[in-house]
Design a protein around this motif. Structure first.
Motif, PDB file in Angstrom:
ATOM      1  N   GLY A 163       0.791  -1.227   0.000  1.00  0.00           N
ATOM      2  CA  GLY A 163       0.000   0.000   0.000  1.00  0.00           C
ATOM      3  C   GLY A 163       0.819   1.270   0.000  1.00  0.00           C
ATOM      4  N   ALA A 164       2.136   1.146   0.195  1.00  0.00           N
ATOM      5  CA  ALA A 164       2.986   2.328   0.382  1.00  0.00           C
ATOM      6  C   ALA A 164       2.927   3.304  -0.784  1.00  0.00           C
ATOM      7  CB  ALA A 164       4.426   1.889   0.636  1.00  0.00           C
ATOM      8  N   ASN A 165       2.980   2.808  -2.016  1.00  0.00           N
ATOM      9  CA  ASN A 165       3.026   3.693  -3.175  1.00  0.00           C
ATOM     10  C   ASN A 165       1.663   4.246  -3.572  1.00  0.00           C
ATOM     11  OD1 ASN A 165       5.800   3.363  -3.458  1.00  0.00           O
ATOM     12  ND2 ASN A 165       5.573   1.575  -4.787  1.00  0.00           N
ATOM     13  N   ILE A 166       0.603   3.775  -2.913  1.00  0.00           N
ATOM     14  CA  ILE A 166      -0.748   4.230  -3.276  1.00  0.00           C
ATOM     15  C   ILE A 166      -1.335   5.111  -2.175  1.00  0.00           C
ATOM     16  CG2 ILE A 166      -3.053   3.509  -4.008  1.00  0.00           C
ATOM     17  CD1 ILE A 166      -1.767   0.758  -4.690  1.00  0.00           C
ATOM     18  N   SER A 167      -1.326   4.605  -0.959  1.00  0.00           N
ATOM     19  CA  SER A 167      -1.945   5.328   0.152  1.00  0.00           C
ATOM     20  C   SER A 167      -0.960   5.727   1.236  1.00  0.00           C
ATOM     21  CB  SER A 167      -3.039   4.459   0.783  1.00  0.00           C
ATOM     22  OG  SER A 167      -2.466   3.300   1.373  1.00  0.00           O
ATOM     23  N   GLY A 168       0.256   5.234   1.143  1.00  0.00           N
ATOM     24  CA  GLY A 168       1.221   5.433   2.219  1.00  0.00           C
ATOM     25  C   GLY A 168       1.321   4.219   3.120  1.00  0.00           C
ATOM     26  N   GLY A 169       0.382   3.269   2.946  1.00  0.00           N
ATOM     27  CA  GLY A 169       0.430   2.028   3.717  1.00  0.00           C
ATOM     28  C   GLY A 169       0.245   2.234   5.209  1.00  0.00           C
ATOM     29  N   HIS A 170      -0.774   2.983   5.593  1.00  0.00           N
ATOM     30  CA  HIS A 170      -1.029   3.211   7.024  1.00  0.00           C
ATOM     31  C   HIS A 170      -1.488   1.941   7.731  1.00  0.00           C
ATOM     32  CE1 HIS A 170      -1.654   7.858   6.671  1.00  0.00           C
ATOM     33  NE2 HIS A 170      -0.602   7.436   5.993  1.00  0.00           N
ATOM     34  N   VAL A 171      -2.542   1.309   7.216  1.00  0.00           N
ATOM     35  CA  VAL A 171      -3.060   0.033   7.729  1.00  0.00           C
ATOM     36  C   VAL A 171      -3.441   0.116   9.212  1.00  0.00           C
ATOM     37  CG1 VAL A 171      -2.750  -2.489   7.562  1.00  0.00           C
ATOM     38  CG2 VAL A 171      -1.307  -0.987   6.202  1.00  0.00           C
ATOM     39  N   ALA A 218       9.497   6.310   7.415  1.00  0.00           N
ATOM     40  CA  ALA A 218       8.648   6.526   6.247  1.00  0.00           C
ATOM     41  C   ALA A 218       8.259   7.982   6.021  1.00  0.00           C
ATOM     42  CB  ALA A 218       7.377   5.681   6.372  1.00  0.00           C
ATOM     43  N   LEU A 219       7.980   8.737   7.072  1.00  0.00           N
ATOM     44  CA  LEU A 219       7.447  10.089   6.908  1.00  0.00           C
ATOM     45  C   LEU A 219       8.496  11.192   7.002  1.00  0.00           C
ATOM     46  CD1 LEU A 219       4.100   9.814   8.941  1.00  0.00           C
ATOM     47  CD2 LEU A 219       4.448   9.659   6.473  1.00  0.00           C
ATOM     48  N   ASP A 220       9.582  10.936   7.675  1.00  0.00           N
ATOM     49  CA  ASP A 220      10.628  11.953   7.810  1.00  0.00           C
ATOM     50  C   ASP A 220      11.250  12.231   6.443  1.00  0.00           C
ATOM     51  OD1 ASP A 220      12.911  13.482   8.381  1.00  0.00           O
ATOM     52  OD2 ASP A 220      13.207  12.497  10.309  1.00  0.00           O
ATOM     53  N   PRO A 221      11.215  13.496   5.983  1.00  0.00           N
ATOM     54  CA  PRO A 221      11.801  13.795   4.664  1.00  0.00           C
ATOM     55  C   PRO A 221      13.301  13.562   4.599  1.00  0.00           C
ATOM     56  CG  PRO A 221      11.202  15.820   5.830  1.00  0.00           C
ATOM     57  CD  PRO A 221      10.626  14.676   6.614  1.00  0.00           C
ATOM     58  N   LYS A 222      13.960  13.412   5.743  1.00  0.00           N
ATOM     59  CA  LYS A 222      15.398  13.165   5.768  1.00  0.00           C
ATOM     60  C   LYS A 222      15.727  11.680   5.829  1.00  0.00           C
ATOM     61  CE  LYS A 222      16.151  15.275   9.641  1.00  0.00           C
ATOM     62  NZ  LYS A 222      14.724  15.354  10.026  1.00  0.00           N
ATOM     63  N   ASN A 223      14.737  10.827   5.681  1.00  0.00           N
ATOM     64  CA  ASN A 223      14.987   9.398   5.906  1.00  0.00           C
ATOM     65  C   ASN A 223      15.945   8.781   4.900  1.00  0.00           C
ATOM     66  OD1 ASN A 223      13.403   9.061   3.619  1.00  0.00           O
ATOM     67  ND2 ASN A 223      11.591   8.394   4.752  1.00  0.00           N
ATOM     68  N   GLY A 224      16.070   9.377   3.718  1.00  0.00           N
ATOM     69  CA  GLY A 224      17.010   8.863   2.733  1.00  0.00           C
ATOM     70  C   GLY A 224      16.776   7.399   2.406  1.00  0.00           C
ATOM     71  N   LEU A 239      16.729   4.974   4.335  1.00  0.00           N
ATOM     72  CA  LEU A 239      15.958   4.266   5.352  1.00  0.00           C
ATOM     73  C   LEU A 239      14.538   3.986   4.883  1.00  0.00           C
ATOM     74  CD1 LEU A 239      16.934   5.996   8.734  1.00  0.00           C
ATOM     75  CD2 LEU A 239      17.434   3.658   8.031  1.00  0.00           C
ATOM     76  N   GLY A 240      14.057   4.799   3.942  1.00  0.00           N
ATOM     77  CA  GLY A 240      12.700   4.596   3.446  1.00  0.00           C
ATOM     78  C   GLY A 240      12.494   3.236   2.822  1.00  0.00           C
ATOM     79  N   THR A 241      13.572   2.649   2.304  1.00  0.00           N
ATOM     80  CA  THR A 241      13.426   1.351   1.650  1.00  0.00           C
ATOM     81  C   THR A 241      13.170   0.223   2.644  1.00  0.00           C
ATOM     82  OG1 THR A 241      15.825   0.981   1.693  1.00  0.00           O
ATOM     83  CG2 THR A 241      14.908   2.064  -0.263  1.00  0.00           C
ATOM     84  N   ILE A 242      13.564   0.435   3.908  1.00  0.00           N
ATOM     85  CA  ILE A 242      13.345  -0.613   4.898  1.00  0.00           C
ATOM     86  C   ILE A 242      12.176  -0.280   5.833  1.00  0.00           C
ATOM     87  CG2 ILE A 242      15.774  -1.268   4.859  1.00  0.00           C
ATOM     88  CD1 ILE A 242      15.921   0.041   7.719  1.00  0.00           C
ATOM     89  N   ALA A 243      11.437   0.788   5.513  1.00  0.00           N
ATOM     90  CA  ALA A 243      10.329   1.198   6.386  1.00  0.00           C
ATOM     91  C   ALA A 243       9.329   0.069   6.645  1.00  0.00           C
ATOM     92  CB  ALA A 243       9.623   2.421   5.802  1.00  0.00           C
TER      93      ALA A 243
END
Length: 253
Positions: free
Chosen positions: A77-85, A164-170, A172-176
């Motif tokens: 769901g990450a690329n569509i809704s952000g994957g909140h769940v 996932a939400l921090d714009p500085k995650n770099g 790290l977003g891939t392992i969110a």
């Protein structure tokens, strides 16, 4: 301040827009996947042990099932809704100014429906087995469970923000999704024997509706929403808003 970033949103953009409806559908499907696997693992254990009492084995099985299922549910769901769940994640994102109120309500509806449908499917597929609602263990008061749910959900939503939400995650977003799944699995090993370790109002809502068991149900709403909201405010206030810290190059850690 996060309060300055909170937005209600426009009805046409946040509720009836095709993109918003697609995002809600993604939340519905992701939550269905997560609850079906998580709740189903408990039902499978009950069937294999002929309804035997919960043991450390069942706790480990629940931890792994929920951790793996959430990893997948967030990923798809990450690329569509952000994957909140999770309504608590959505609430924390709202208080941090990362989602509008109307979009958040749309997500909540989708998440709750996804959980209910998952439990109905489980009940049908298992010939009427009970979808066990969340309940406090013997000797655990509602306030004990309340604190457990606050602390565990704080850790979960804090992890969502950091990865996932921090714009500085770099990178790290891939392992969110993996990090989010792991913190839930770890929290179940800690709190599962006390409050059941819901950390998610939708996860508690579906079984409660299908089994019509509402004892201490407020704990599984109030605790996660307070914990998730606090995590959103704390992370946004101290680590995102007005923060000039530059991320270290990935070679430095």
């Amino acid at each position: 301040m996060p309060i300055n970033q909170i937005a209600v949103g426009r009805y046409q953009d946040e509720v009836t827009h095709p993109g918003a409806l697609k995002a809600a559908l993604a939340e519905f499907i992701s939550t269905l996947i997560f609850v079906f696997a998580g709740q189903g693992s408990g039902m499978a254990y009950s069937k294999l042990t002929d309804g035997g009492a919960s043991t450390i084995d069942s706790l480990i099985a629940a931890s792994l099932a929920h951790g793996f299922a959430l990893f997948v549910a967030v990923s798809v769901g990450a690329n569509i809704s952000g994957g909140h769940v999770n309504p608590a994640v959505t609430f924390g994102a709202f208080l941090g100014g990362n989602i509008s109120l109307l979009r958040g309500i749309l997500y909540w509806i989708a998440q709750l429906l996804g959980s209910v449908v998952a439990c109905l499917l489980l009940k049908f597929a298992t010939h009427g087995m009970t979808t066990s609602g969340f309940a406090l263990s013997s000797g655990v008061t509602v306030w004990n469970g309340f604190v457990f749910e606050i602390v565990m959900t704080f850790g979960l939503v804090y992890t969502v923000y950091a990865t996932a939400l921090d714009p500085k995650n770099g990178s790290l977003g891939t392992i969110a999704p993996l990090a989010i799944g792991l913190i839930v699995a770890a929290n179940i090993l800690v709190g599962g024997a006390f409050s059941g370790a819901s950390m998610n109002p939708a996860v508690a809502f579906g079984p409660a509706v299908v089994s019509w068991s509402w004892e201490s149900h407020w704990v599984y709403w109030a605790g996660p929403l307070i914990g998730g909201g606090l995590a959103g405010i704390v992370y946004e206030l101290f680590f995102i808003s007005g923060n000039t810290h530059e991320q270290l190059p990935t070679t430095d850690y």
